[in-house]
Motif scaffolding. Structure first.
Motif, PDB file in Angstrom:
ATOM      1  N   LEU A  62      53.417  36.666  -0.266  1.00 46.73           N
ATOM      2  CA  LEU A  62      53.805  36.692   1.177  1.00 46.73           C
ATOM      3  C   LEU A  62      52.666  36.941   1.878  1.00 46.73           C
ATOM      4  N   LEU A  63      51.099  37.881   1.610  1.00 47.98           N
ATOM      5  CA  LEU A  63      50.558  38.885   3.122  1.00 47.98           C
ATOM      6  C   LEU A  63      49.994  37.539   3.544  1.00 47.98           C
ATOM      7  N   GLU A  64      49.858  36.012   2.556  1.00 44.45           N
ATOM      8  CA  GLU A  64      49.011  34.731   2.785  1.00 44.45           C
ATOM      9  C   GLU A  64      50.154  34.165   4.103  1.00 44.45           C
ATOM     10  N   ASP A  65      51.690  33.959   4.018  1.00 48.38           N
ATOM     11  CA  ASP A  65      52.396  33.883   4.928  1.00 48.38           C
ATOM     12  C   ASP A  65      52.309  34.091   5.764  1.00 48.38           C
ATOM     13  N   LYS A  97      47.924  33.360  12.416  1.00 53.45           N
ATOM     14  CA  LYS A  97      47.192  32.325  12.728  1.00 53.45           C
ATOM     15  C   LYS A  97      45.379  32.251  12.214  1.00 53.45           C
ATOM     16  N   ALA A  98      46.141  34.005  11.308  1.00 52.15           N
ATOM     17  CA  ALA A  98      44.781  33.273  10.849  1.00 52.15           C
ATOM     18  C   ALA A  98      44.225  32.016  10.386  1.00 52.15           C
ATOM     19  N   TYR A  99      42.701  31.933  10.344  1.00 51.66           N
ATOM     20  CA  TYR A  99      42.603  30.681   9.782  1.00 51.66           C
ATOM     21  C   TYR A  99      41.778  31.651   8.036  1.00 51.66           C
ATOM     22  N   PHE A 100      41.634  31.981   7.735  1.00 51.38           N
ATOM     23  CA  PHE A 100      41.545  33.082   5.871  1.00 51.38           C
ATOM     24  C   PHE A 100      42.510  33.400   5.655  1.00 51.38           C
ATOM     25  N   VAL A 101      42.452  34.088   4.485  1.00 54.18           N
ATOM     26  CA  VAL A 101      42.496  35.281   3.717  1.00 54.18           C
ATOM     27  C   VAL A 101      41.431  35.549   3.013  1.00 54.18           C
ATOM     28  N   ASP A 102      40.993  36.555   2.863  1.00 50.96           N
ATOM     29  CA  ASP A 102      39.795  37.208   1.690  1.00 50.96           C
ATOM     30  C   ASP A 102      40.623  38.346   0.308  1.00 50.96           C
ATOM     31  N   SER A 105      45.893  26.876   6.961  1.00 46.91           N
ATOM     32  CA  SER A 105      46.454  26.053   7.965  1.00 46.91           C
ATOM     33  C   SER A 105      45.451  25.808   8.763  1.00 46.91           C
ATOM     34  N   ARG A 106      45.296  26.347   9.791  1.00 45.64           N
ATOM     35  CA  ARG A 106      44.856  26.474  10.494  1.00 45.64           C
ATOM     36  C   ARG A 106      42.974  26.021  10.362  1.00 45.64           C
ATOM     37  N   ALA A 147      44.186  23.780  -3.701  1.00 45.97           N
ATOM     38  CA  ALA A 147      44.238  24.255  -2.477  1.00 45.97           C
ATOM     39  C   ALA A 147      42.796  23.503  -1.496  1.00 45.97           C
ATOM     40  N   LEU A 148      41.843  22.933  -1.979  1.00 45.42           N
ATOM     41  CA  LEU A 148      41.254  21.619  -1.578  1.00 45.42           C
ATOM     42  C   LEU A 148      42.047  20.658  -1.139  1.00 45.42           C
TER      43      LEU A 148
END
Length: 218
Positions: A86-89, A96-101, A195-196, A122-123
């Motif tokens: 959910l947080l990733e979505d 429109k973030a580049y990644f989640v950490d 995805s960005r 994921a890769l």
């Protein structure tokens, strides 16, 4: 049936037992209230909360998971995975973030394995079919090749159903942060490209550890 919903102030009184878990990071009331006020989209609950924010600039613009935990009696039901997804979505589609950490204690092996699960998917690699490529060094090399525009090894090969089902989170250990937790235990900064980040640059691991003073995003 468990329902994921927005976190509210009353929930702070419901999860006292969760905060007693020695692997759960706890904060004071004002800290939680600040997140609830500033980043309400990143604060949800399902028998345990997920709390995060969005921060950074340029290609460091990312979603950050500050805390995620599930009550002991509700674990092993993939609730943590659903909260993370959910947080990733939200990070991907809204901000429109580049990644989640997420930062994890170096000693918390079960959590590390859970976040890494699905890394092959994921890769964008079919490494499940090639055991020789499962070690961390090969993952680094393969990720670098992807960044340089090379085709993924085994591209086009069908993944087994079991492998597809295990492609859940897919985080990679991006760097080690020395004495991150209370100046005692090292933390692992784990990342998942969104995805960005088409070339998945955010998942290329650093070669050296860093100190907490270096954790700045410009």
């Amino acid at each position: 049936m468990t329902t994921i919903r927005r976190f509210c102030c009353n929930d702070l009184l419901r999860f006292t037992s969760v905060n007693l878990d020695h692997l759960t990071e706890t904060f004071n009331m004002s800290f939680y209230m600040t997140y609830l006020a500033r980043w309400p989209d990143y604060f949800h609950v399902a028998e345990g909360p997920v709390m995060g924010k969005v921060e950074g600039q340029g290609e460091s613009w990312h979603g950050h998971v500050t805390a995620v935990t599930v009550s002991p009696e509700y674990r092993r039901q993939q609730l943590a995975k659903k909260l993370m997804n959910l947080l990733e979505d939200i990070s991907d589609k809204i901000d429109k973030a580049y990644f989640v950490d997420i930062f994890v204690r170096a000693s918390n092996t079960p959590a590390i394995k859970m976040y890494e699960k699905g890394l092959v998917h994921a890769l964008g690699l079919s490494l499940v079919t090639n055991p020789a490529l499962r070690d961390s060094n090969s993952l680094k090399i393969s990720a670098t090749r992807l960044r340089n525009g090379a085709s993924p090894p085994g591209k086009g090969a069908a993944l087994p159903t079991a492998a597809l089902q295990s492609a859940e989170l897919g985080y990679v250990i991006y760097r080690r942060v020395l004495r991150y937790y209370s100046g005692e235990e090292d933390g692992l900064d784990m990342r998942k490209a969104l995805s960005r980040d088409v070339e998945k640059k955010s998942m290329i691991p650093l070669k050296r550890p860093v100190t907490p003073d270096e954790l700045k995003y410009d």
